[in-house]
Structures are given as structure tokens and as C-alpha cells.
Design a protein around this motif. Sequence first.
Motif, short mmCIF file in Angstrom:
data_model
loop_
_atom_site.label_atom_id
_atom_site.label_comp_id
_atom_site.label_asym_id
_atom_site.label_seq_id
_atom_site.Cartn_x
_atom_site.Cartn_y
_atom_site.Cartn_z
N ASP A 218 -20.43 17.61 -26.56
CA ASP A 218 -19.00 17.49 -26.76
C ASP A 218 -18.61 16.05 -27.09
O ASP A 218 -17.72 15.80 -27.92
CB ASP A 218 -18.25 17.95 -25.51
CG ASP A 218 -18.40 19.45 -25.28
OD1 ASP A 218 -18.95 20.13 -26.17
OD2 ASP A 218 -17.98 19.94 -24.23
N TYR A 219 -19.29 15.09 -26.45
CA TYR A 219 -18.96 13.68 -26.71
C TYR A 219 -19.29 13.30 -28.15
O TYR A 219 -18.44 12.77 -28.88
CB TYR A 219 -19.72 12.78 -25.75
CG TYR A 219 -19.66 11.32 -26.14
CD1 TYR A 219 -18.46 10.62 -26.07
CD2 TYR A 219 -20.79 10.64 -26.59
CE1 TYR A 219 -18.39 9.28 -26.46
CE2 TYR A 219 -20.73 9.31 -26.97
CZ TYR A 219 -19.52 8.64 -26.89
OH TYR A 219 -19.45 7.32 -27.27
N ILE A 220 -20.51 13.55 -28.57
CA ILE A 220 -20.92 13.12 -29.90
C ILE A 220 -20.17 13.92 -30.97
O ILE A 220 -19.83 13.41 -32.04
CB ILE A 220 -22.46 13.24 -30.07
CG1 ILE A 220 -22.93 12.26 -31.16
CG2 ILE A 220 -22.89 14.65 -30.37
CD1 ILE A 220 -22.79 10.81 -30.78
N ASN A 221 -19.88 15.21 -30.67
CA ASN A 221 -19.07 15.99 -31.58
C ASN A 221 -17.66 15.42 -31.68
O ASN A 221 -17.06 15.37 -32.77
CB ASN A 221 -18.99 17.45 -31.13
CG ASN A 221 -20.24 18.23 -31.45
OD1 ASN A 221 -21.11 17.74 -32.16
ND2 ASN A 221 -20.34 19.44 -30.93
N GLY A 222 -17.11 15.00 -30.53
CA GLY A 222 -15.77 14.44 -30.53
C GLY A 222 -15.68 13.20 -31.40
O GLY A 222 -14.73 13.04 -32.18
N ILE A 223 -16.68 12.32 -31.31
CA ILE A 223 -16.68 11.12 -32.14
C ILE A 223 -16.82 11.50 -33.61
O ILE A 223 -16.08 11.01 -34.48
CB ILE A 223 -17.84 10.18 -31.73
CG1 ILE A 223 -17.68 9.75 -30.26
CG2 ILE A 223 -17.88 8.97 -32.65
CD1 ILE A 223 -16.42 8.97 -29.97
N GLN A 224 -17.75 12.40 -33.89
CA GLN A 224 -17.97 12.82 -35.28
C GLN A 224 -16.74 13.51 -35.84
O GLN A 224 -16.36 13.30 -37.01
CB GLN A 224 -19.18 13.76 -35.33
CG GLN A 224 -19.58 14.19 -36.72
CD GLN A 224 -18.89 15.47 -37.18
OE1 GLN A 224 -18.56 15.62 -38.34
NE2 GLN A 224 -18.65 16.40 -36.26
N LEU A 225 -16.09 14.30 -35.01
CA LEU A 225 -14.92 15.02 -35.48
C LEU A 225 -13.74 14.08 -35.71
O LEU A 225 -12.93 14.28 -36.61
CB LEU A 225 -14.56 16.13 -34.49
CG LEU A 225 -15.63 17.23 -34.38
CD1 LEU A 225 -15.36 18.13 -33.20
CD2 LEU A 225 -15.72 18.04 -35.66
N PHE A 226 -13.64 13.04 -34.89
CA PHE A 226 -12.60 12.04 -35.12
C PHE A 226 -12.88 11.30 -36.43
O PHE A 226 -11.95 10.95 -37.17
CB PHE A 226 -12.53 11.06 -33.95
CG PHE A 226 -11.21 11.10 -33.25
CD1 PHE A 226 -10.33 10.03 -33.32
CD2 PHE A 226 -10.82 12.22 -32.52
CE1 PHE A 226 -9.10 10.07 -32.69
CE2 PHE A 226 -9.60 12.27 -31.88
CZ PHE A 226 -8.73 11.19 -31.96
N VAL A 227 -14.16 11.05 -36.71
CA VAL A 227 -14.51 10.44 -37.99
C VAL A 227 -14.10 11.37 -39.14
O VAL A 227 -13.55 10.94 -40.16
CB VAL A 227 -16.02 10.14 -38.07
CG1 VAL A 227 -16.41 9.68 -39.47
CG2 VAL A 227 -16.39 9.07 -37.04
N GLY A 228 -14.34 12.67 -38.95
CA GLY A 228 -13.95 13.65 -39.96
C GLY A 228 -12.44 13.66 -40.18
O GLY A 228 -11.96 13.73 -41.33
N LEU A 229 -11.68 13.60 -39.07
CA LEU A 229 -10.23 13.52 -39.20
C LEU A 229 -9.83 12.24 -39.92
O LEU A 229 -8.89 12.22 -40.73
CB LEU A 229 -9.56 13.57 -37.83
CG LEU A 229 -9.31 14.94 -37.22
CD1 LEU A 229 -8.68 14.80 -35.84
CD2 LEU A 229 -8.42 15.78 -38.12
N GLY A 230 -10.53 11.14 -39.59
CA GLY A 230 -10.26 9.88 -40.27
C GLY A 230 -10.47 9.99 -41.77
O GLY A 230 -9.68 9.47 -42.57
N ILE A 231 -11.55 10.69 -42.17
CA ILE A 231 -11.82 10.90 -43.60
C ILE A 231 -10.67 11.67 -44.24
O ILE A 231 -10.20 11.33 -45.33
CB ILE A 231 -13.15 11.66 -43.78
CG1 ILE A 231 -14.33 10.76 -43.38
CG2 ILE A 231 -13.31 12.16 -45.21
CD1 ILE A 231 -15.66 11.48 -43.36
N LEU A 232 -10.19 12.71 -43.55
CA LEU A 232 -9.08 13.50 -44.08
C LEU A 232 -7.81 12.67 -44.19
O LEU A 232 -7.12 12.69 -45.23
CB LEU A 232 -8.84 14.72 -43.20
CG LEU A 232 -7.66 15.62 -43.58
CD1 LEU A 232 -7.84 16.19 -44.98
CD2 LEU A 232 -7.48 16.74 -42.55
N PHE A 233 -7.50 11.91 -43.13
CA PHE A 233 -6.26 11.13 -43.14
C PHE A 233 -6.30 9.99 -44.17
O PHE A 233 -5.31 9.72 -44.85
CB PHE A 233 -5.98 10.57 -41.74
CG PHE A 233 -5.62 11.62 -40.72
CD1 PHE A 233 -5.19 12.87 -41.12
CD2 PHE A 233 -5.72 11.36 -39.37
CE1 PHE A 233 -4.85 13.85 -40.19
CE2 PHE A 233 -5.38 12.32 -38.43
CZ PHE A 233 -4.95 13.58 -38.84
#
Length: 566
Positions: free
Chosen positions: A248-263
Motif C-alpha cells: 500500500d505504501y509503495i503503491n500510494g507513492i506511485q499512484l501519487f506520481v501518476g496523479l502528478g502526471i495527470l495534473f
Amino acid sequence: MNAIPLLLIGLAMFAGGYVLYSKFLGDRVYRLDASFTTPAHELQDGVDHVPTNKFVLWGHHFTSVAGAAPIVGPAVAVIWGWLPAFLWVTLGTVFFAGMHDLGALWASVRNKGRSMGTLSGRYIGRRGANLFLVVIFLLLLMVIAAFAVVITNLLVSTPSAVIPAWGAVAVALLVGQAIYRYKMSLGLVTVVGVVALYGLILLGDAVPVELPDPILGMSPATFWIVALFVYAGTASLLPVWVLLQPRDYINGIQLFVGLGILFVSVLLSAPTVVAPAFNDAVPAGTPDLLPLLFVTIACGAISGFHGMVSSGTTSKQLDKETDARFVGYFGAVGEGMLALGAIIAAVAGFRTLADWEAVYTAFGQGGVGAFVTGGGQIVNSGLGLPASLSSTVLATMAILFAATTMDTGVRLLRFVVQEAGEVARLKINNGVGTLVVLAAGMGLTFSQGADGAGGLRIWPLFGTSNQLLAALTLSIVAVMLIRKRRNPAPVLVPLVFVFAMAFWAALAQLGDLYEAGDWLLLAIDVVIIVAAVWVAFEAVVAMRRASQEPPEALDADATENAGLRR
């Protein structure tokens, strides 16, 4: 208009909520105490109760509560127009979801990490608690069955996401060993883990995996569903630090990076919002905006499932009580950001209004597909990533969110089964409890055929039951605050609003289900309504009783913990 104002206003509201309102809640309402001995320390066992770095725990909490729902709900709700969805997501996150998640976490931590089902017995009454467990069981069963189907559909429709989705499990196992066994630097492990995950995304895009039909005597969809349940059952039995928490931790970081890419893509491409602010030409058969908006968007505004995670796994890992503000409130903010991204992708990821209307032909359309397609188009325009790679990134995001919610849901449902066993005076160990959960989940998923259609059988009731559960969770928090003579208004106002909207929606669904002749869902809806009304009545009685009792001079649990420290 373009989508940039939506993005900037939404992010500004989330930032203001965390900086200002969460501080008010932490200091003045919940009065978080850094010296309080949390259950992670008091009951430390290396399996469920594990003191955890707040950043790692935030990753677990955020990805566990997020799932696919904050993508599906907002991306469906924009059928009424983008403005109602935008307002509910932003205001709901700041004043409802953050307060709810932080409050549920605080309530559980102050009661030795006990779940909301157990706390309802202490603060509302045993009758209410038994009915509370019924609502919780049905909700969690909906989550694990439906998410198994959602993930499977993405694995089948986006074969490039197969390698990163399953490769993330191996990365998580290595991250857990690196952090807890070898005591490596969290920063170094984070960077390496995220790079590995994005490497898997590139590999998956280059080497898509399509299963043969049949495989081991099953269709690809059936195989993926079985594999997901086996994985989730295994994950629920392992110590949290081995797989669940690092995943969950590493996914959370990766997913925030993904959101960053989208934004960032939104800022660079300034996509046009083609959907109307208010849609006056909704397709035939679309229900009214009121009250359905407030149950269609649950996760991403306020969600009863979050209370289950806060009190089921997160509270058992909180290192310091003051960490609850970051883990609980900011976890809700993270989900609000995902819901905001889903709205933007679903209303600005299409070239024309006609293209948008071609997707939103009926209520329930859009969802994950609109997020992946629309978001992929925005990323392709903003950063120039190939369309296939953009879709792989977003599909992987959706799968990882849903998978982390599913495995946490299995663990939580095992807790519920064990609590129900205690009510029946039966001792149910972890293995038996997990087998019961897997049997119930797979039984529902395959109840209408091997394609897993049964997994979405009771999903139409998810929104109403989820919001009713949120209201019932808030009633427990309100009773605790009244007992302590603290201001319950920040809890009571959202409680009344959410309960009213959810109850209204549940009554409306009764008529729809009756006309459709769906007697199973009608019966389940009746059970949920009766249980919710009963628990709500018990809660009102408990609040009145609490207001008439002598105020608690000191927090009883704090006094008990002080004795333990001495």
C-alpha cells in the motif's frame, strides 16, 4: 472553459482543508495527544499491531480506502454535469471525509484499536451493535466481490497492465523486507520501489499479456477472479509488514506520481471541458440528481468504508496519536485528489460534446473506462506519451487502487466474521475466518455464472449502504465527543446531512427494485434500511443519555494508558 481552473481551485481547497480545518479538528475537537500510548505499542504483536512510520501508514491507509470507487463514482456522476460533482467532491472531502476518517481513527485508537462494529456496542448498545455488524458485513462483501470483477475487467481489456499489476506484489514483498528486516533508508527504498514499478509499466506496455482461452479449464475472466481471491486471502493472513503495508505504501507513492502526471498534463495541455456544468439533457431513465449524487459519489467525498479501514487496520499501526491527522485527514485528501482527477478526465478528456454524449448514453456509463480513455488522452496531449502507454499508466493506477482495497477488505471482513463469532460465543481463528470470507465472496461473485457477473449483483446498494454506514460511524464519534463535553457540531452536521441523503436514496431504491421485481436486492435493501433506522434510533438515545451523564473529567482510556506507562 478549460480544465485548469477546476484543477487549481480543487487543489487549493484541499490544501486549505488540511492546513486549517484538520488542525482545528486535531487541536480543538479530537485533541490528539502525542503522549497517548497507542494500540500499536500497547498490543504490539508483529502481525496486526505494528508501530509504523506515518508516511508508510499513510500509504497503506490512502490506497486501502481509495480503491476504484473514487474513480467510478465521480466519472459516473458527471452525467448530471461537472459542477455538482466538483462541489460535492471538494466540499465533501474538506468538511465531511477528512473529519470522518480522522474521527473514526481517533475513536478506535482511544479504544485499543477496536473496530466500529465493536465500538457501537460500547457507545450505542448491544442491539445496535449486532445490526451494525450486518451492515458492515454486507458492505465489505460488496466491495471485495465487485472489485474482483472491476480488476478482472481491466486485466482483460488492458493486457498491458497485467505485468505491472502483479509485479507490484513482488516489489512490495522486497520493500517490506528492506524496511523492516534490513532497516534500509525509507527514502532510498521508496525511490527504488517507485522506479521498479514504473519499469514494470514500461515492460507491460511493451509485452502485453493476454491469457489463452481456456486456461486451466477456465475462461480468462474466471481465472483472474480466482487468482485475485487467492491473493487477497493470502495477503490477509500474512503479517501486515510483510505485504499489505509495504504494498500500500509503495503503491500510494506511485499512484501519487501518476496523479502528478495527470495534473501536470492538464496544466500543459489546458484541455477544454466539453461536458456541461449542469446537464439539462440527461438520457432517459437517469434518476434525479437529488439524492442520488450524494450516494453515487461516496468515496471521494465521504465513505463509510473508510471508517472500517481506519478502525480495522490503520488504528492498529498508528505510532503516535498525533500522526492521525496526517494519516486520516490527509488520506481522505488523497482520495479527493483522485476523485478530482476522475472528474477532469471524464469531462475534459473528450474532443467534443458529441464524443462525451456518445459515452454517457445512460446512467451508470462512464466510470473507469471514461477515466482511462479521457485521462490517457490528456496525458498524451500534455506530455506526448504514446496513447497506449498513457492508458497503461492509468489502467495500472486503477487496478492497484482496487487491489489494495480488495485485500484490505478481505482482512477487515475476517475481523467482522470473528467479531460475529464472539457474539455467538464461537472462537474463530484467522484461517477459518479467512476461508469463510473467501467462500462468501466467491459465492457471490460466481452466483450468476463463471464470468463473475454476480460480483456486481448487489453493487447498486453500495452507495446507500456505504453512506448510511458513514452516518452510523459518525454517531459513535458524536457520542464520544458528547461524553467528553467537546463540541460535536463538526460531526453532527455532516451526520444529519449524510443520513438524510442516504436514507432518501434507499427509500427511492425500494420502489425501483419492486418495479423491477428484483426480490433479492429488495430484501437486502429492506434489511439495510431497518438496521440503519434501528441503529440511528439507538444512537440518538445514546447521545441524549451521554449529554445527561456527568462529563468525563479525564479520558478514561488516557487514564488507563497512563497507568500502563507507570
